[in-house]
Design a protein around this motif. Sequence first.
Motif, PDB file in Angstrom:
ATOM      1  N   THR A 133       0.833  -1.195   0.000  1.00 51.57           N
ATOM      2  CA  THR A 133       0.000   0.000   0.000  1.00 51.57           C
ATOM      3  C   THR A 133       0.864   1.240   0.000  1.00 51.57           C
ATOM      4  OG1 THR A 133      -0.083  -0.014   2.399  1.00 51.57           O
ATOM      5  CG2 THR A 133      -1.855  -1.161   1.248  1.00 51.57           C
ATOM      6  N   VAL A 134       0.246   2.338  -0.288  1.00 50.26           N
ATOM      7  CA  VAL A 134       0.932   3.616  -0.312  1.00 50.26           C
ATOM      8  C   VAL A 134       1.149   4.097   1.125  1.00 50.26           C
ATOM      9  CG1 VAL A 134       0.717   6.025  -1.040  1.00 50.26           C
ATOM     10  CG2 VAL A 134      -0.083   4.195  -2.537  1.00 50.26           C
ATOM     11  N   ASN A 135       2.318   4.691   1.369  1.00 51.84           N
ATOM     12  CA  ASN A 135       2.611   5.250   2.690  1.00 51.84           C
ATOM     13  C   ASN A 135       2.061   6.678   2.727  1.00 51.84           C
ATOM     14  OD1 ASN A 135       3.700   6.389   5.021  1.00 51.84           O
ATOM     15  ND2 ASN A 135       5.559   5.160   4.889  1.00 51.84           N
ATOM     16  N   GLU A 136       0.785   6.774   3.102  1.00 55.07           N
ATOM     17  CA  GLU A 136       0.113   8.080   3.132  1.00 55.07           C
ATOM     18  C   GLU A 136       0.708   9.010   4.190  1.00 55.07           C
ATOM     19  OE1 GLU A 136      -1.933   9.553   1.156  1.00 55.07           O
ATOM     20  OE2 GLU A 136      -2.363   7.832  -0.123  1.00 55.07           O
ATOM     21  N   ARG A 137       1.181   8.437   5.286  1.00 54.68           N
ATOM     22  CA  ARG A 137       1.761   9.279   6.335  1.00 54.68           C
ATOM     23  C   ARG A 137       3.006   9.996   5.822  1.00 54.68           C
ATOM     24  NH1 ARG A 137       1.291   5.989  12.058  1.00 54.68           N
ATOM     25  NH2 ARG A 137      -0.983   5.901  12.082  1.00 54.68           N
ATOM     26  N   LEU A 138       3.852   9.257   5.120  1.00 55.44           N
ATOM     27  CA  LEU A 138       5.062   9.869   4.576  1.00 55.44           C
ATOM     28  C   LEU A 138       4.704  10.921   3.535  1.00 55.44           C
ATOM     29  CD1 LEU A 138       8.111  10.119   4.305  1.00 55.44           C
ATOM     30  CD2 LEU A 138       8.071   8.110   2.784  1.00 55.44           C
ATOM     31  N   ARG A 139       3.804  10.573   2.612  1.00 56.38           N
ATOM     32  CA  ARG A 139       3.418  11.518   1.554  1.00 56.38           C
ATOM     33  C   ARG A 139       2.801  12.783   2.149  1.00 56.38           C
ATOM     34  NH1 ARG A 139       0.706   9.683  -3.678  1.00 56.38           N
ATOM     35  NH2 ARG A 139      -0.402   8.213  -2.359  1.00 56.38           N
ATOM     36  N   SER A 190       8.482   6.305  14.050  1.00 56.07           N
ATOM     37  CA  SER A 190       7.383   5.363  14.295  1.00 56.07           C
ATOM     38  C   SER A 190       6.066   5.874  13.720  1.00 56.07           C
ATOM     39  CB  SER A 190       7.237   5.071  15.783  1.00 56.07           C
ATOM     40  OG  SER A 190       6.896   6.247  16.484  1.00 56.07           O
ATOM     41  N   TYR A 191       5.957   7.178  13.523  1.00 52.88           N
ATOM     42  CA  TYR A 191       4.766   7.726  12.880  1.00 52.88           C
ATOM     43  C   TYR A 191       4.787   7.405  11.384  1.00 52.88           C
ATOM     44  CZ  TYR A 191       1.464  10.941  10.795  1.00 52.88           C
ATOM     45  OH  TYR A 191       0.434  11.457  10.056  1.00 52.88           O
ATOM     46  N   LEU A 192       5.949   7.563  10.767  1.00 54.37           N
ATOM     47  CA  LEU A 192       6.058   7.327   9.329  1.00 54.37           C
ATOM     48  C   LEU A 192       6.060   5.848   8.977  1.00 54.37           C
ATOM     49  CD1 LEU A 192       8.786  10.000   8.529  1.00 54.37           C
ATOM     50  CD2 LEU A 192       6.315  10.164   8.097  1.00 54.37           C
ATOM     51  N   TRP A 193       6.695   5.036   9.836  1.00 57.13           N
ATOM     52  CA  TRP A 193       6.813   3.603   9.582  1.00 57.13           C
ATOM     53  C   TRP A 193       6.455   2.830  10.850  1.00 57.13           C
ATOM     54  CZ3 TRP A 193      10.805   6.981   7.959  1.00 57.13           C
ATOM     55  CH2 TRP A 193      10.816   7.221   6.573  1.00 57.13           C
ATOM     56  N   PRO A 194       5.165   2.758  11.205  1.00 54.04           N
ATOM     57  CA  PRO A 194       4.766   2.099  12.462  1.00 54.04           C
ATOM     58  C   PRO A 194       5.115   0.611  12.498  1.00 54.04           C
ATOM     59  CG  PRO A 194       2.835   2.728  11.160  1.00 54.04           C
ATOM     60  CD  PRO A 194       4.029   3.312  10.482  1.00 54.04           C
ATOM     61  N   GLU A 195       5.245  -0.015  11.346  1.00 53.89           N
ATOM     62  CA  GLU A 195       5.570  -1.449  11.326  1.00 53.89           C
ATOM     63  C   GLU A 195       6.960  -1.722  11.898  1.00 53.89           C
ATOM     64  OE1 GLU A 195       6.202   0.130   7.080  1.00 53.89           O
ATOM     65  OE2 GLU A 195       4.854   0.475   8.736  1.00 53.89           O
ATOM     66  N   VAL A 196       7.834  -0.710  11.887  1.00 55.67           N
ATOM     67  CA  VAL A 196       9.175  -0.873  12.453  1.00 55.67           C
ATOM     68  C   VAL A 196       9.089  -1.099  13.953  1.00 55.67           C
ATOM     69  CG1 VAL A 196      11.370   0.304  12.883  1.00 55.67           C
ATOM     70  CG2 VAL A 196      10.280   0.473  10.644  1.00 55.67           C
ATOM     71  N   ARG A 215       9.843   4.878  -3.865  1.00 51.79           N
ATOM     72  CA  ARG A 215       9.409   3.535  -3.445  1.00 51.79           C
ATOM     73  C   ARG A 215       8.950   3.530  -1.989  1.00 51.79           C
ATOM     74  NH1 ARG A 215      13.338   1.915  -7.347  1.00 51.79           N
ATOM     75  NH2 ARG A 215      15.070   2.017  -5.885  1.00 51.79           N
ATOM     76  N   TRP A 216       9.579   4.369  -1.158  1.00 51.76           N
ATOM     77  CA  TRP A 216       9.136   4.469   0.233  1.00 51.76           C
ATOM     78  C   TRP A 216       7.679   4.931   0.277  1.00 51.76           C
ATOM     79  CZ3 TRP A 216      13.665   7.861   2.463  1.00 51.76           C
ATOM     80  CH2 TRP A 216      14.862   7.105   2.469  1.00 51.76           C
ATOM     81  N   ILE A 217       7.316   5.795  -0.669  1.00 47.84           N
ATOM     82  CA  ILE A 217       5.959   6.348  -0.693  1.00 47.84           C
ATOM     83  C   ILE A 217       4.988   5.408  -1.392  1.00 47.84           C
ATOM     84  CG2 ILE A 217       4.519   8.243  -1.533  1.00 47.84           C
ATOM     85  CD1 ILE A 217       7.100  10.011  -1.349  1.00 47.84           C
ATOM     86  N   THR A 218       5.324   4.990  -2.602  1.00 52.40           N
ATOM     87  CA  THR A 218       4.358   4.268  -3.429  1.00 52.40           C
ATOM     88  C   THR A 218       4.239   2.784  -3.130  1.00 52.40           C
ATOM     89  OG1 THR A 218       6.005   3.913  -5.174  1.00 52.40           O
ATOM     90  CG2 THR A 218       4.615   5.900  -5.324  1.00 52.40           C
ATOM     91  N   SER A 219       5.278   2.184  -2.594  1.00 54.52           N
ATOM     92  CA  SER A 219       5.175   0.750  -2.327  1.00 54.52           C
ATOM     93  C   SER A 219       5.386   0.434  -0.854  1.00 54.52           C
ATOM     94  CB  SER A 219       6.182  -0.027  -3.181  1.00 54.52           C
ATOM     95  OG  SER A 219       7.508   0.315  -2.814  1.00 54.52           O
ATOM     96  N   SER A 220       5.369   1.456  -0.026  1.00 52.67           N
ATOM     97  CA  SER A 220       5.514   1.301   1.424  1.00 52.67           C
ATOM     98  C   SER A 220       6.758   0.521   1.824  1.00 52.67           C
ATOM     99  CB  SER A 220       4.268   0.653   2.030  1.00 52.67           C
ATOM    100  OG  SER A 220       3.191   1.543   1.964  1.00 52.67           O
TER     101      SER A 220
END
Length: 154
Positions: free
Chosen positions: A3-9, A60-66, A35-40
């Motif tokens: 999915t797209v990383n909407e938080r980063l965008r 952790s806000y931009l990449w909570p899965e980390v 790729r960080w944005i469009t393919s998470s």
Amino acid sequence: METVNERLRTTMLRVGITTDELARCVGVDVKTVGRWITSSRVPHRTHRWTAAKRLGVDESYLWPEVVERSLRRRQEASKSELVELYPDRASVARELWLRLLTDAREHVDVLVFSGTFYSQTQPRVARMLAKAAGRGVTVRLCFGDPTSPARGDT
């Protein structure tokens, strides 16, 4: 499906930084940021930190899965290091104390404020520790001051 990383965008738009600018700041190719944005895709740790700092948010806000991955790894590691957990020393069977002393192969480490229970549980504890040391086991005993304010209950 990625999915797209909407938080980063959204954060990049809010801060007013382009993918080119973020790529230069982080030291990666602009396609990588895309790729960080469009393919998470999740960036390498140092790239995450640099990007988050530049954007003024926590990684952790931009990449909570980390954070979730890190917590899982910590939980798995802690389980692999603990064999058993007892609420207090009285819950440990006398036989287990004896087996821990007689079966130790590398280390016997004891940290107590008052170790009288040890000798009360097994009067031969000093001889057993000496025997363990004699077979090459590292024996470390650390006794604290039972009247120390560091205990928190005095």
